[in-house]
Design an enzyme around this catalytic site. Sequence first.
Site, short mmCIF file in Angstrom:
data_model
loop_
_atom_site.label_atom_id
_atom_site.label_comp_id
_atom_site.label_asym_id
_atom_site.label_seq_id
_atom_site.Cartn_x
_atom_site.Cartn_y
_atom_site.Cartn_z
N ARG A 1 7.45 54.14 12.64
CA ARG A 1 8.04 54.71 11.43
C ARG A 1 7.58 56.14 11.14
O ARG A 1 8.22 56.85 10.38
CB ARG A 1 7.66 53.84 10.23
CG ARG A 1 8.26 52.43 10.26
CD ARG A 1 9.73 52.44 9.89
NE ARG A 1 10.29 51.10 9.81
CZ ARG A 1 11.17 50.59 10.67
NH1 ARG A 1 11.56 51.32 11.70
NH2 ARG A 1 11.65 49.38 10.51
N ASP B 1 14.16 38.42 6.16
CA ASP B 1 14.46 39.69 6.81
C ASP B 1 15.16 40.55 5.76
O ASP B 1 15.52 40.08 4.67
CB ASP B 1 15.34 39.45 8.04
CG ASP B 1 15.18 40.54 9.10
OD1 ASP B 1 14.65 41.62 8.76
OD2 ASP B 1 15.58 40.33 10.25
N HIS C 1 21.73 43.34 12.09
CA HIS C 1 21.91 44.44 11.15
C HIS C 1 23.40 44.66 10.88
O HIS C 1 23.79 45.22 9.86
CB HIS C 1 21.30 45.73 11.69
CG HIS C 1 19.82 45.69 11.81
ND1 HIS C 1 19.18 45.35 12.98
CD2 HIS C 1 18.84 45.94 10.91
CE1 HIS C 1 17.87 45.40 12.79
NE2 HIS C 1 17.64 45.75 11.54
N LYS D 1 7.93 36.75 13.45
CA LYS D 1 9.37 36.87 13.21
C LYS D 1 10.12 36.76 14.55
O LYS D 1 9.51 36.95 15.61
CB LYS D 1 9.69 38.20 12.51
CG LYS D 1 9.36 39.47 13.33
CD LYS D 1 9.64 40.71 12.50
CE LYS D 1 9.44 41.97 13.33
NZ LYS D 1 9.62 43.21 12.56
N ARG E 1 11.37 44.47 22.25
CA ARG E 1 10.48 44.06 21.15
C ARG E 1 9.82 42.71 21.41
O ARG E 1 8.94 42.30 20.65
CB ARG E 1 11.28 44.02 19.84
CG ARG E 1 11.93 45.34 19.49
CD ARG E 1 12.97 45.17 18.40
NE ARG E 1 12.38 44.74 17.14
CZ ARG E 1 13.10 44.28 16.12
NH1 ARG E 1 14.42 44.15 16.22
NH2 ARG E 1 12.50 43.90 15.00
N ASP F 1 7.15 47.90 8.94
CA ASP F 1 7.41 47.41 10.30
C ASP F 1 6.69 48.35 11.25
O ASP F 1 7.08 49.51 11.40
CB ASP F 1 8.91 47.44 10.61
CG ASP F 1 9.65 46.26 10.01
OD1 ASP F 1 9.32 45.12 10.37
OD2 ASP F 1 10.56 46.48 9.20
#
Length: 519
Positions: A96, A275, A201, A188, A158, A88
């Site tokens: 990341r 996902d 999440h 996405k 985002r 990602d």
Amino acid sequence: MTIKEKIGQLFSPAAFIHDTEENIEAMERLIQEQQVGGITFFHSRQSAAANFEQRQELLNYDHTLKKLVKLINRYQLLAKTPLLISIDAEFGLAMRIEDTPQYPYAISLGALPEEQIRLVREVGYRIGKDLKQCGIHVNFAPVADINSNPENPVIGYRSFGTDKQKVSKFAWAIYEGMRQAGVQGCYKHFPGHGDTDVDSHLGLPVIYKSKNELIEDELYPFAEGISLGVDMVMVGHLAVPALSAGKNIPASLSKEVINGLLQNEMGFQGIVVTDALNMKSVSDMYPTPGQLELVALEAGNDLLCFSEHVEDAIDLIAEKMDQDRIELSYQKIMRLKDKLGVSHVLPQSPIHFDWENHTAFNEKLAKYYIKEIESNKSADLLDCRSFAKVSVFSPLYNPFFNEIDNFQSTPSFEIHSAQDVGWKDLEQFENILIALYVPSAKPVNHFGMDPQVIKKIITLTAGKNCQLYLFGNPLALNGIIGKNSICKIVCAYQNFEPVQKMAALHFLDELDQGMDFQM
């Protein structure tokens, strides 16, 4: 390949750059014994969005990029079939990996005028180049969700914004730029995660809209992307009863949503990606290990991300699933590997970035997205005999103030709490420049801002000539009651050093958009 080896190619379990040697060896066994088709890299277990256990491993987090490249090499050398490496990296490797190029959030790019869409495409191209030289083949980006719910806890910054057409155009620009760099992008979170108020999440969001409403809004960027040639789509863990025969089940596990709508009605024939399957919205739905993965494949997914039960799932899928259906997904994955040139050729370390060029590019972008979003009658602070500068939630010495001081040095203060002594000194000034550094891009706990500090800012500015420059997520402004008392609000979106310098030039009325960049 045997049928189990073909099934293994449909898995992309999570690998962590910072991990124990025991866990790294467990991943090696998974590669060798289960023939997984790929790996999705995350920074660490501690930083993962689904770190529900609040793991706190005692690990050294230095040299992340070097460790990533070393692990990619280590894992690729063990793989019988070369691994599809994914990550990602919505705003670049920096999402990341520390000390790597970071590009503006989607919400910042969304502030660019549409006539500058070539700059958005170049962002995608540059992100793709950064990833490719590290040995990464797939970027699970861009986000094609429309940010239609200001209370959304997980999309927000985002997304490219609230305008479906602009979101569609800018998502395609990022995707196209990455494709030109030789990296696979992924739209996405189908069928659209923008109008939710639950973080998937942590739980299952539900969108109560009619199918016609969804076609008109949420589905629009995906439909446009598919018509242009998008060939990878990630399905989100959100329930949309109008699309799944009235059932409150995750879209990622719904045949009606994936096979019925996405593939049959919308004509998508590319790779469908789940996902992360460890997310709480789906991970606890099936008590039998491997059942979740089986259901996901049966719904129409091709690539299973972050499965926590790879071996059990492979066994169950081999037992329960039609081999022709397995072959369909297997062939899609192998064609992608062939298209991207996935091989055992390893990335070369050390990785080099052109930092001077990257800084200049971020400056260029900032010149176009820094904008005034609130303006009442006020005297120009530069025309005032004296004005105070106050830095909120950030140190006094910052690139924004430093650049201004080169032109006109004025008193500066910093504020971090409602008890700071600087408040008293600020009261004597009638003209104030406020630099508000929003601590978090996410809306949790008021974007990390102390509400008492914000309240005191509004009280301080009442009746004064004040300007505010915001460095961070502009959605944070929605929760500031009384912000209309501030004479001028300028959104700089990011707190990068080059952006702060461009914001200072904006304040000084010296901002020149200059020459264009070319890929």
